[in-house]
Write a protein that holds these residues in place. Structure first.
Motif, PDB file in Angstrom:
ATOM      1  N   ALA A 134      17.100   4.889   3.229  1.00  0.00           N
ATOM      2  CA  ALA A 134      15.761   5.114   3.780  1.00  0.00           C
ATOM      3  C   ALA A 134      15.479   6.600   3.930  1.00  0.00           C
ATOM      4  CB  ALA A 134      15.625   4.404   5.126  1.00  0.00           C
ATOM      5  N   ARG A 181       8.147   3.504   1.053  1.00  0.00           N
ATOM      6  CA  ARG A 181       9.552   3.849   1.324  1.00  0.00           C
ATOM      7  C   ARG A 181      10.471   2.686   0.976  1.00  0.00           C
ATOM      8  NH1 ARG A 181      10.121   3.568   7.285  1.00  0.00           N
ATOM      9  NH2 ARG A 181      10.214   1.373   6.692  1.00  0.00           N
ATOM     10  N   ASP A 182      10.109   1.494   1.433  1.00  0.00           N
ATOM     11  CA  ASP A 182      10.971   0.335   1.248  1.00  0.00           C
ATOM     12  C   ASP A 182      10.962  -0.172  -0.194  1.00  0.00           C
ATOM     13  OD1 ASP A 182      11.501   0.531   3.931  1.00  0.00           O
ATOM     14  OD2 ASP A 182      10.118  -1.064   4.523  1.00  0.00           O
TER      15      ASP A 182
END
Length: 285
Positions: A138, A167-168
């Motif tokens: 992350a 981001r994920d």
């Protein structure tokens, strides 16, 4: 007592030379030392002027670039202008574009206190914890999106600034890369920290790399959707304070530009020089 700037530059040169050596092979090429990463998981390092050598020549730059191309490594060079002042003109004459980044040193008495963050808190990464790999992935995703947005290259699926969804969506780090970083964190060479929200997860990340009593804060980035909340400033201050509390007495960083340098000056850093970061200039259209 504060160290004279000349002593600071000597310590910085030793730091820059030492940092890659436990993760890279050093090759002397003319007036440069080229750091070549071991394997495929580590950071693709740069070339720097060799300690104690004369100013590298344009021919040295050409030889290093040829070797970097052979290795499939980035054609990148770094140095401190105040230590090797003549290299700037040489690099430009050899076809390199040079970023002049403010080089800043922490004034311990000026370091800002810990302040609460709206809806978030700062957490240091634990290399022994079960979530270290996920935290590291992350953090890397935040850095990719944050720095990519600054250069107009961040991937995005919407017109809005990149946030937790983007981001994920980025792929996690491989197991080898996580284990390499786990070892460096556990050994005290690296310290990672994040700004984390209970609702949105990791919103900002940064790290500190240490050699002896000198430490550099690097890679401080914020998700574009989470900017202007003071996350980067407080994260930088927390990393600096952690280094001081653990025996470091010289903390420094390189700012991307003068605007970023002004933000770091509010944290407690002052400019002492210029870090030069060079790569091949783009071909004319």
């Amino acid at each position: 007592m504060a160290l004279p700037d000349s002593d600071v530059f000597v310590r910085l040169e030793r730091f820059y030379d030492a940092v890659p050596r436990d993760a890279a092979v050093a090759e002397d090429i003319g007036g440069f030392v080229l750091f070549v990463r071991r394997g495929s998981t580590g950071w693709p390092y740069y070339a720097r002027p060799r300690l104690g050598a004369e100013t590298p020549s344009a021919a040295d730059i050409t030889a290093v670039r040829r070797r970097q191309r052979e290795l499939g490594a980035p054609e990148s060079f770094e140095w401190v202008h105040e230590t090797t002042p003549d290299l700037l003109a040489v690099a430009r004459s050899a076809g390199l574009a040079v970023l002049l980044a403010p080089l800043m040193v922490l004034e311990r008495a000026a370091l800002v206190p810990d302040l609460p963050l709206p809806g978030a808190k700062i957490r240091f990464l634990d290399p022994a914890g079960p979530g270290f790999g996920a935290d590291l992935s992350a953090s890397r995703a935040v850095a990719n999106l944050g720095f990519g947005a600054a250069h107009g290259t961040a991937p995005t699926t919407t017109a809005a600034p990149a946030g937790p969804r983007e981001r994920d969506a980025l792929p996690p780090l491989g197991e080898d890369a996580v284990e390499e970083q786990r070892g460096r964190h556990a050994g005290g060479r690296f310290t990672g920290a994040v700004v984390e929200s209970p609702a949105d997860g990791i919103l900002a990340s940064g790290m500190c790399q240490r050699v002896g009593d000198v430490a550099e804060i690097a890679g401080v980035a914020t998700l574009p959707a989470a900017r202007r909340r003071g996350f980067a400033s407080q994260l930088t201050a927390s990393l600096a304070r952690h280094a001081l509390e653990n025996g470091v007495d010289l903390v420094f960083l390189s700012a991307g530009d003068d605007d970023v340098a002004r933000l770091y000056s509010k944290v407690g850093f002052r400019r002492v020089g210029t870090a030069c970061i060079a790569e091949p200039a783009p071909a004319p259209l």
